[in-house]
Design an enzyme around this catalytic site. Structure first.
Site, PDB file in Angstrom:
ATOM      1  N   ASP A 166       0.951  -1.207   0.049  1.00 30.66           N
ATOM      2  CA  ASP A 166       0.053   0.093  -0.143  1.00 30.66           C
ATOM      3  C   ASP A 166       0.959   1.231  -0.088  1.00 30.66           C
ATOM      4  OD1 ASP A 166      -2.526  -1.094  -0.196  1.00 30.66           O
ATOM      5  OD2 ASP A 166      -3.170  -0.521   1.786  1.00 30.66           O
ATOM      6  N   ASN A 201      -5.923  -1.721  -4.617  1.00 32.27           N
ATOM      7  CA  ASN A 201      -7.021  -1.575  -3.663  1.00 32.27           C
ATOM      8  C   ASN A 201      -6.776  -0.771  -2.364  1.00 32.27           C
ATOM      9  OD1 ASN A 201      -9.683  -2.097  -2.683  1.00 32.27           O
ATOM     10  ND2 ASN A 201      -9.142  -4.075  -2.131  1.00 32.27           N
ATOM     11  N   ASP A 248     -10.690  -1.442  12.070  1.00 33.20           N
ATOM     12  CA  ASP A 248      -9.843  -2.519  11.306  1.00 33.20           C
ATOM     13  C   ASP A 248      -9.297  -3.441  12.159  1.00 33.20           C
ATOM     14  OD1 ASP A 248      -9.466  -1.165   9.020  1.00 33.20           O
ATOM     15  OD2 ASP A 248      -7.528  -0.159   9.572  1.00 33.20           O
ATOM     16  N   GLU A 256     -11.542  -3.846   2.087  1.00 33.85           N
ATOM     17  CA  GLU A 256     -10.880  -4.555   0.960  1.00 33.85           C
ATOM     18  C   GLU A 256     -11.813  -5.623   0.461  1.00 33.85           C
ATOM     19  OE1 GLU A 256      -7.410  -2.452   2.685  1.00 33.85           O
ATOM     20  OE2 GLU A 256      -9.520  -3.206   3.244  1.00 33.85           O
ATOM     21  N   HIS A 270      -6.062  -8.718   3.522  1.00 38.68           N
ATOM     22  CA  HIS A 270      -4.875  -8.821   4.441  1.00 38.68           C
ATOM     23  C   HIS A 270      -5.437  -9.213   6.107  1.00 38.68           C
ATOM     24  CE1 HIS A 270      -4.584  -4.366   5.210  1.00 38.68           C
ATOM     25  NE2 HIS A 270      -5.526  -4.508   4.531  1.00 38.68           N
ATOM     26  N   ARG A 271      -6.434  -8.204   6.349  1.00 32.67           N
ATOM     27  CA  ARG A 271      -6.822  -8.393   7.645  1.00 32.67           C
ATOM     28  C   ARG A 271      -7.615  -9.845   8.034  1.00 32.67           C
ATOM     29  NH1 ARG A 271      -4.503  -4.661   9.613  1.00 32.67           N
ATOM     30  NH2 ARG A 271      -4.496  -2.452   8.890  1.00 32.67           N
ATOM     31  N   LYS A 290      -0.027  -6.331   1.856  1.00 33.16           N
ATOM     32  CA  LYS A 290      -0.505  -4.988   1.563  1.00 33.16           C
ATOM     33  C   LYS A 290      -0.261  -4.101   2.803  1.00 33.16           C
ATOM     34  CE  LYS A 290      -5.071  -3.270   0.289  1.00 33.16           C
ATOM     35  NZ  LYS A 290      -5.130  -1.949   1.254  1.00 33.16           N
TER      36      LYS A 290
END
Length: 424
Positions: free
Chosen positions: A47, A90, A310, A338, A384-385, A410
């Site tokens: 990112d 993204n 997040d 995302e 990613h999360r 990311k």
């Protein structure tokens, strides 16, 4: 695909990369500054690389070869018009921030991204920029990227930000407001999601010499004309990235010390520590940093996650190992991240044998202390999360496999190497 090895408990001391949110805000302020800035401890990730490349296309000289400290030569808001579209993958933060930054230039600028970015809304920001005299539109007329800006600078004055589900719209406007042709005023309609992220933006702006007058509710902002001043800026360790290690300690009854994640913090996600305390964890401060200790039994909680979206997936996975039903509220804005994180988390927890009730803006997670759970192959939705949150579950449950594990680049490229420090 990667398979997680279960452990009896964890006991680790480690650091995390720099905050993604702070790195991207500091990059914008430094790029628009007069003079040279040095960003210490930035996040090196997919990112942030996309944002660096886009800023370079706008004429900002950035040396990111030293991963410990980046040098940014600010231009005081004078930008080039790139010959090709700014591609931001993204990266929602960069897309929204650079939409406003691009308006400072003179010429036609296109901003685009990947397929998912083309589904993520940006219309409230478009309307607010139009209120400042910016000629901007969504190419597909659907309120999502790609977008085209016929830039002629920012007029400034008063504008209204329509109700939206992302604090990034507010932060985007704030970051460029000092460079408008006249003093700027922003009024927000509707509820502000993720308020701590706006406070973070205000703090970064202040560090670079631009102070904003804001009401307590963060729905009205007055920004005088000014110039950011370059200098040294130290970036905190990423609280979102640290959350997976705190969660690992919580669900195994172990201990994790993060050496570079301050508390209190500019990052709202650090508030997860207080939530884990409510679930029975202990938090102690030592010479090496804060240590989170997990309890023998985790307790369910009822929590509003509107200000720390997040880490909502982190908390949801931890809740699966608690006793009782955890109610995670005010998370509708997770559906435009995302991936649709509400649906993704609920779907993947069910694969592990957890009973989850999904609502429009909430989840009820019926924990049984980890009993009755079983391994499964976890789809990450290229998010990613999701990957990092469900890695925690594999520390307690045999047979948890994470698909497309490389999506962590990311925000946390060496996540799996650091996560391996938790396993024998």
């Amino acid at each position: 695909m990667i398979t997680i090895n279960p452990v009896s408990e964890v006991d680790a001391v480690l650091s995390v990369p720099g905050s993604k949110s702070l790195t991207q805000r500091a990059l914008i302020a430094a790029a628009l500054s007069s003079g040279v800035s040095t960003l210490h401890g930035p996040l090196v990730s997919e990112d942030t690389a996309l944002m660096v490349k886009a800023l370079q296309s706008l004429g900002i000289a950035i040396d990111s070869s030293n991963h410990e400290a980046w040098t940014v030569q600010g231009t005081g808001g004078k930008l080039h018009t790139p010959a090709v579209p700014l591609y931001l993958g993204n990266n929602g933060t960069a897309t929204r921030f650079l939409t406003s930054v691009a308006a400072l230039a003179h010429g036609t600028i296109h901003i685009t991204g990947d397929e998912r970015m083309g589904e993520r809304p940006i219309l409230p920001l478009i309307k607010a920029l139009q209120g400042w005299g910016v000629a901007i539109e969504s190419d597909q007329q659907n309120g999502c990227p790609p977008i085209t800006i016929k830039a002629q600078g920012l007029h400034g004055g008063a504008t209204t930000l329509p109700a939206g589900k992302s604090s990034q719209y507010v932060s985007s406007l704030l970051l460029v407001a000092p460079l408008a042709e006249q003093g700027a005023e922003i009024t927000l309609e509707g509820e502000l999601y993720s308020k701590p992220y706006v406070d973070m933006t205000l703090a970064v702006m202040d560090s670079f010499g631009c102070t904003v007058q804001a009401n307590k509710a963060r729905t009205h902002f007055v920004v005088p004309r000014g110039v950011y001043t370059g200098g040294k800026y130290h970036i905190e360790g990423d609280a979102s990235g640290a959350s997976y290690f705190w969660g690992a300690a919580a669900i195994t009854g172990g201990r994790v010390t993060i050496t570079n994640a301050p508390f209190p913090s500019l990052q709202g996600d650090a508030g997860l520590l207080r939530l884990l305390e409510q679930m029975g964890c202990t938090l102690t401060k030592g010479e090496r940093g804060f240590t989170l200790g997990g309890p023998k039994y985790l307790q369910a909680i009822d929590v509003d996650m509107g200000n720390m979206p997040d880490v909502a997936p982190t908390l949801a996975v931890v809740a699966a190992f608690a006793e009782g039903t955890t109610y995670v509220r005010n998370i509708e804005h997770l559906r435009i991240k995302e991936c649709d994180r509400v649906s993704a988390v609920a779907t993947e927890l069910r694969k592990l044998g957890v009973v989850v009730e999904e609502e429009k803006d909430a989840m009820r997670i019926h924990g049984k202390g980890g009993m009755g759970m079983h391994g499964a192959s976890i789809q990450t939705y290229n998010d990613h999360r999701i990957a990092m949150s469900f890695a925690m579950a594999g520390l307690r449950i045999p047979g948890v496999c994470i698909e497309n594990e490389n999506c962590v680049v990311k925000s946390f490229p060496d996540f799996w190497q650091r996560f391996s420090l938790l396993t024998p």
